[in-house]
Design an enzyme around this catalytic site. Structure first.
Site, mmCIF file in Angstrom:
data_model
loop_
_atom_site.group_PDB
_atom_site.id
_atom_site.type_symbol
_atom_site.label_atom_id
_atom_site.label_comp_id
_atom_site.label_asym_id
_atom_site.label_seq_id
_atom_site.Cartn_x
_atom_site.Cartn_y
_atom_site.Cartn_z
ATOM 1 N N LYS A 189 -1.015 28.254 -68.811
ATOM 2 C CA LYS A 189 -0.063 27.815 -67.783
ATOM 3 C C LYS A 189 -0.216 26.322 -67.458
ATOM 4 O O LYS A 189 -1.232 25.700 -67.792
ATOM 5 C CB LYS A 189 -0.250 28.684 -66.531
ATOM 6 C CG LYS A 189 0.110 30.157 -66.759
ATOM 7 C CD LYS A 189 0.070 30.958 -65.471
ATOM 8 C CE LYS A 189 0.455 32.417 -65.718
ATOM 9 N NZ LYS A 189 0.482 33.203 -64.455
ATOM 10 N N TYR A 202 10.469 35.652 -66.248
ATOM 11 C CA TYR A 202 9.880 36.389 -65.118
ATOM 12 C C TYR A 202 10.892 37.273 -64.401
ATOM 13 O O TYR A 202 10.694 37.628 -63.237
ATOM 14 C CB TYR A 202 9.209 35.417 -64.149
ATOM 15 C CG TYR A 202 7.825 34.978 -64.608
ATOM 16 C CD1 TYR A 202 6.787 35.903 -64.771
ATOM 17 C CD2 TYR A 202 7.547 33.648 -64.881
ATOM 18 C CE1 TYR A 202 5.521 35.509 -65.183
ATOM 19 C CE2 TYR A 202 6.274 33.242 -65.299
ATOM 20 C CZ TYR A 202 5.269 34.187 -65.440
ATOM 21 O OH TYR A 202 4.013 33.805 -65.846
ATOM 22 N N ASN A 259 -2.958 30.589 -61.955
ATOM 23 C CA ASN A 259 -4.119 31.335 -62.458
ATOM 24 C C ASN A 259 -4.368 31.145 -63.964
ATOM 25 O O ASN A 259 -4.935 32.009 -64.624
ATOM 26 C CB ASN A 259 -4.005 32.814 -62.071
ATOM 27 C CG ASN A 259 -2.760 33.465 -62.628
ATOM 28 O OD1 ASN A 259 -1.967 32.819 -63.312
ATOM 29 N ND2 ASN A 259 -2.586 34.740 -62.345
ATOM 30 N N HIS A 290 -1.315 33.652 -68.769
ATOM 31 C CA HIS A 290 -0.511 34.879 -68.725
ATOM 32 C C HIS A 290 -0.950 35.773 -69.872
ATOM 33 O O HIS A 290 -1.268 35.274 -70.954
ATOM 34 C CB HIS A 290 0.980 34.532 -68.913
ATOM 35 C CG HIS A 290 1.839 35.731 -69.198
ATOM 36 N ND1 HIS A 290 2.346 36.531 -68.203
ATOM 37 C CD2 HIS A 290 2.233 36.284 -70.384
ATOM 38 C CE1 HIS A 290 3.039 37.519 -68.759
ATOM 39 N NE2 HIS A 290 2.988 37.395 -70.083
ATOM 40 N N GLU A 333 8.272 39.554 -74.905
ATOM 41 C CA GLU A 333 7.823 38.194 -74.563
ATOM 42 C C GLU A 333 7.577 37.357 -75.826
ATOM 43 O O GLU A 333 7.939 36.177 -75.871
ATOM 44 C CB GLU A 333 6.562 38.274 -73.697
ATOM 45 C CG GLU A 333 6.846 38.865 -72.324
ATOM 46 C CD GLU A 333 5.609 39.172 -71.506
ATOM 47 O OE1 GLU A 333 5.780 39.697 -70.387
ATOM 48 O OE2 GLU A 333 4.476 38.903 -71.961
HETATM 49 P P1 IDP Z 1 -0.378 39.211 -64.079
HETATM 50 O O1 IDP Z 1 -0.068 37.792 -64.531
HETATM 51 O O2 IDP Z 1 -1.849 39.435 -63.878
HETATM 52 O O3 IDP Z 1 0.254 40.255 -64.964
HETATM 53 P P2 IDP Z 1 1.757 39.720 -62.176
HETATM 54 O O4 IDP Z 1 1.667 40.662 -61.015
HETATM 55 O O5 IDP Z 1 2.574 40.130 -63.351
HETATM 56 O O6 IDP Z 1 0.260 39.366 -62.614
HETATM 57 O O7 IDP Z 1 2.307 38.341 -61.603
HETATM 58 C C1 IDP Z 1 2.803 37.345 -62.466
HETATM 59 C C2 IDP Z 1 2.274 36.011 -62.004
HETATM 60 O O8 IDP Z 1 2.819 35.704 -60.719
HETATM 61 C C3 IDP Z 1 0.753 35.933 -61.780
HETATM 62 O O9 IDP Z 1 0.026 35.701 -62.971
HETATM 63 C C4 IDP Z 1 0.649 34.772 -60.809
HETATM 64 O O10 IDP Z 1 0.795 33.513 -61.481
HETATM 65 C C5 IDP Z 1 1.867 34.990 -59.933
HETATM 66 N N1 IDP Z 1 1.582 35.809 -58.735
HETATM 67 C C6 IDP Z 1 1.356 37.142 -58.673
HETATM 68 N N2 IDP Z 1 1.148 37.565 -57.406
HETATM 69 C C7 IDP Z 1 1.256 36.453 -56.643
HETATM 70 C C8 IDP Z 1 1.139 36.227 -55.212
HETATM 71 O O11 IDP Z 1 0.903 37.142 -54.406
HETATM 72 N N3 IDP Z 1 1.299 34.934 -54.799
HETATM 73 C C9 IDP Z 1 1.559 33.901 -55.657
HETATM 74 N N4 IDP Z 1 1.695 34.067 -56.991
HETATM 75 C C10 IDP Z 1 1.525 35.327 -57.484
HETATM 76 MG MG MG Z 2 2.261 40.553 -65.379
#
Ligand code: IDP
Ligand code: MG
Length: 141
Positions: A11, A51, A114, A117, A128
């Site tokens: 990312k 997304y 984070n 992905h 994807e």
């Molecule tokens: P994942 O990436 O671990 O699969 P997902 O729930 O699919 O997690 O969420 C996609 C992305 O959205 C996350 O990797 C993160 O960058 C962002 N994200 C998820 N939950 C939150 C939140 O509560 N606040 C801000 N960003 C979030």
């Molecule tokens: Mg996800």
């Protein structure tokens, strides 16, 4: 049958902070092979489409803005049981909850930023991977 590939993104925060090399090294050391790779900057419509599953979530708009804030590295990664193995390697979505030694624990700046992905199912890995790569850009051996 367990899938043999996953789709991953390094990312924008991790690219900006010059962590591409260290993250790729961890991916290789964990036994993954790179089947496809490129650095691109997504447009807003592309990030919104990628997304789309999260469009009703409160974090969606912020996530889209973050994902277009700079270049990303898109990857198709091969391994036995690739999806589960890669999600173990990257750790919990929230770096605070991620295990020590996981990519997100080491390189994430926040829950949103984070670092990486990873696909969550074989169906999504296929969707994807084909969103970012044509068959011609993938190496199958
Ligand atoms: P994942 O990436 O671990 O699969 P997902 O729930 O699919 O997690 O969420 C996609 C992305 O959205 C996350 O990797 C993160 O960058 C962002 N994200 C998820 N939950 C939150 C939140 O509560 N606040 C801000 N960003 C979030
Ligand atoms: Mg996800």
């Amino acid at each position: 049958m367990k899938n043999d590939f996953t789709f991953a993104i390094i990312k924008p925060n991790a690219v900006k902070n010059r962590y591409i090399g260290q993250i790729l090294a961890m991916i290789n050391e964990a036994g993954f092979r790179i089947s496809a790779m490129k650095m691109v900057k997504m447009t807003k419509p592309q990030a919104e489409a990628f997304y789309d599953v999260h469009k009703e979530k409160p974090f969606y708009n912020g996530l889209v803005e973050f994902m277009i804030s700079g270049p990303i590295v898109a990857l198709i990664l091969k391994n036995d049981n690739a999806i589960e193995e890669f999600r173990t390697l990257i750790g919990n979505t929230d770096p605070v909850k991620a295990e020590e030694g996981t990519i997100r624990k080491i390189f994430a700046a926040s829950l949103q930023m984070n670092a990486v992905h990873g696909s969550d199912s074989p169906e999504n890995a296929t969707i994807e991977a084909s969103f970012f790569f044509s068959g011609f850009e993938r190496f199958y051996s």
